[in-house]
Design an enzyme around this catalytic site. Structure first.
Site, PDB file in Angstrom:
ATOM      1  N   CYS A  39      -1.163   5.771   9.212  1.00 40.99           N
ATOM      2  CA  CYS A  39      -1.506   4.494   8.578  1.00 40.99           C
ATOM      3  C   CYS A  39      -2.643   4.766   7.613  1.00 40.99           C
ATOM      4  O   CYS A  39      -2.666   5.810   6.969  1.00 40.99           O
ATOM      5  CB  CYS A  39      -1.869   3.448   9.633  1.00 40.99           C
ATOM      6  SG  CYS A  39      -3.271   3.904  10.670  1.00 40.99           S
ATOM      7  N   ARG A  62       0.847  -1.201   0.000  1.00 39.81           N
ATOM      8  CA  ARG A  62       0.000   0.000   0.000  1.00 39.81           C
ATOM      9  C   ARG A  62       0.880   1.248   0.000  1.00 39.81           C
ATOM     10  O   ARG A  62       0.565   2.242  -0.663  1.00 39.81           O
ATOM     11  CB  ARG A  62      -0.929   0.004   1.211  1.00 39.81           C
ATOM     12  CG  ARG A  62      -2.034  -1.044   1.152  1.00 39.81           C
ATOM     13  CD  ARG A  62      -3.014  -0.902   2.304  1.00 39.81           C
ATOM     14  NE  ARG A  62      -3.813   0.312   2.219  1.00 39.81           N
ATOM     15  CZ  ARG A  62      -4.605   0.770   3.184  1.00 39.81           C
ATOM     16  NH1 ARG A  62      -4.683   0.102   4.337  1.00 39.81           N
ATOM     17  NH2 ARG A  62      -5.298   1.872   3.033  1.00 39.81           N
TER      18      ARG A  62
END
Length: 619
Positions: free
Chosen positions: A577, A518
């Site tokens: 995050c 990611r």
């Protein structure tokens, strides 16, 4: 060469070994003192066994001046550790016919608990045989020893100190086997001694405290604390009981002997006789190792203190009640504002299990949540820690999502306080949070409550898996606690907005806690754009855990974060995050490593929703 055993110390262990060797036809001299020596000289040793009560005329001596040492002798030190230094000094330089001294010519066998005796002996003696001793005998009356086990009388693990074996060890082992002891020669006796020390810690609690659930809880917590200290000190441990390579002790059967019930541990017996105690070399060993390696062992240090006080009072063993145990457990619980580190962030399963037995146990919060799994409450209802309250991360640990604030914005203080009171939280009660995925979601509750001003909040290390592996029970169904009265605030931990995160990425260290793919922008399952904040570095939060799902050690985490320059102390550190959940886990890992870090609550879900914000891709 036929050995003569000069056994220094005629207590439960020394007298039992002397009696068994003597009856097996081995030459023995038993060295005693005081009233015990007088009784042995007058009538011999009254040796009480399951099959008989007999007198054994074992030769006795009052000290080194009464023994002419000779080649082939084996010195055996069977006293408590506090007496080792003086006795080893007294015997080491005695002459041995035809030439030399005891320290140079004779082996010394250490039938003692603790780790320090080997160092004390090796300072003088060339050949030191260390031993793990398993002998359930007792000594409370001068001239008498009760030995209740048969057919085996006891067991030993023997090896050269600190490590190794030799023909001398094998010869001693053979003599002991002929005397009805089980013996195993091991090349790493120091590891076995450390395992025995763990057993001694809880076993000797009866010297100070009355029996009950609180004492049982303290025993568990003592051992858990000691394991952590030994690991941090680099002391390797081999379990004495239940180890795959351990002795077969099925023949070590305890028999009841009418009128001679065993009343307590070896330390209990010392106090009952008015003798000095060994706790400075048992619990005190753990306290010493902790101090030498920059940590603390408050439970072991507290027990060491309490046993010493009982000994000073001279009123006999087992005088302290459950209130003393509760105070000790409560006082040893780390204060979160005392600094950073694993002891502030984490609690292991054994310690938590012990704390749940005290008068004011921690409030348990079950934070089952995982991206794509909406069934956290169902998992909780099927089985959770006893007394734990379910916390819904989406609705109680976050506000409603918006593009500007991200998928899990911080709740208002009023909303968080209302939820916390429903969970039963109070300002004077500790809190432990857990989940079933290594703390990745529970860390959100840890961070949020710390941010709101609670100082005693910890994460169960290893999560639900660690609790199950320890063999502790779960309960099913919902728990509805008595409402609490906690008062919360905000801002007690640092946060970043998007502008501040961009600045930290340029001037400091901004860690991206998402999965590497990611970060690189190869996949993006939930947020508007793929990639990462320019200048951030990939530091997947999953790598904070070891293969068992526990947090890595402080040293390992410091080494991990040092690779990005996050441990220098002269640069700001921030974490983000996907939506501010797993970033809290990274903040916790940094705290264990001694690094204070700020959290970007909006994280990538907020950043990527703003078309004006730049996006980077690639490694």
């Amino acid at each position: 060469m036929t050995s003569r055993y000069v056994i220094i110390g005629a207590g439960a262990v020394g007298a039992t070994v002397a009696a068994q060797l003597y009856e097996a036809g081995t030459d023995v001299v038993l060295v005693a003192r005081g009233a015990h020596l007088e009784a042995l000289r007058a009538s011999g040793l009254r040796y009480i066994r399951p099959d008989s009560d007999r007198k054994i005329p074992v030769p006795v001596a009052g000290g080194p001046q009464d023994v002419d040492l000779r080649a082939g002798d084996v010195l055996v030190l069977a006293t408590k550790s506090q007496d080792s230094e003086a006795l080893l000094a007294a015997w080491a330089w005695r002459p041995v016919a035809p030439a030399g001294t005891a320290a140079e010519a004779l082996p010394v066998v250490l039938l003692q608990n603790g780790l320090e005796n080997a160092r004390t002996a090796l300072r003088r003696f060339h050949a030191v045989v260390d031993a793990v001793v398993i002998i359930p005998s007792s000594y409370s009356t001068p001239g008498e020893v009760v030995s209740p086990s048969a057919p085996l009388v006891g067991a030993f693990y023997l090896g050269l100190a600190p490590r190794g074996t030799s023909p001398v060890v094998d010869r001693i082992a053979a003599d002991l086997r002929r005397a009805a002891f089980a013996v195993q020669v091991v090349p790493d006796v120091d590891r076995w001694k450390a395992g025995k020390l763990l057993g001694n810690l809880g076993y000797n609690l009866d010297a100070a405290y009355q029996p009950g659930p609180a004492r049982d809880a303290l025993a568990e917590a003592l051992v858990a604390e000691a394991r952590q200290v030994l690991a941090e000190a680099g002391v390797e441990v081999t379990e004495v009981i239940g180890n795959k390579g351990a002795l077969d002790l099925s023949g070590l059967v305890h028999h009841e002997i009418a009128g001679h019930d065993r009343q307590g541990s070896s330390t209990w017996q010392s106090l009952a006789r008015g003798a000095s105690v060994e706790s400075d070399f048992l619990n005190g060993e753990i306290a010493l190792l902790a101090r030498l390696h920059g940590t603390s062992a408050p439970l072991n240090a507290g027990v060491q203190r309490d046993i010493a006080r009982v000994a000073q009072d001279a009123n006999g063993p087992g005088r302290l009640g459950e209130d003393a145990v509760h105070r000790l457990l409560a006082s040893a619980r780390p204060a979160a504002d005392a600094g950073s580190g694993a002891d502030v962030v984490l609690v292991d399963a054994a310690t938590l299990h012990a704390e749940l037995a005290v008068e004011q146990p921690p409030v348990l919060l079950d934070v089952r949540w995982a991206l794509g799994d909406p069934h956290g409450q169902d998992h909780y209802l099927a089985g959770h820690l006893p007394g734990a309250v379910y916390v819904d991360l989406d609705t109680e640990l976050a506000a409603l999502p918006t593009p500007q604030a991200g998928r899990h914005p911080l709740p208002t203080v009023a909303d968080l306080q209302g939820a916390a009171r429903r969970w039963g939280l109070r300002n004077d009660r500790p809190v432990v949070v857990y989940d079933n995925n290594g703390g990745l979601s529970a860390a959100r509750a840890w961070w949020l409550l710390r941010w709101a001003g609670l100082t005693d909040v910890r994460i169960l290390d290893g999560a639900l898996t660690a609790w199950r592996e320890a063999g502790y029970a779960l309960e099913a169904g919902a728990v509805t606690p008595v409402p609490g009265d906690v008062v919360l605030g905000s801002g007690h931990l640092p946060t970043l907005d998007a502008d501040a995160a961009a600045q930290v990425a340029g001037d400091g260290v901004l860690l991206d806690a998402r999965a590497p793919e990611r970060f690189r922008g190869e996949v993006e399952p939930v947020d508007p754009r793929a990639g990462h904040i320019p200048g951030a570095v990939s530091a997947s939060t999953g790598d904070n855990l070891d293969a068992r799902g526990r947090f890595r050690t402080p040293d390992e985490l410091r080494e991990r974060f040092a690779a990005w320059g996050a441990t220098t102390g002269d640069r700001p550190v921030g974490v983000y995050c996907g939506s501010g959940v797993t970033a809290a886990h990274e903040v916790a890992a940094l705290a264990i490593a001694g690094v204070a870090a700020a959290l970007y609550p909006g994280s990538w879900s907020a950043w990527s929703s703003d078309p004006s914000r730049p996006v980077a891709t690639g490694p």
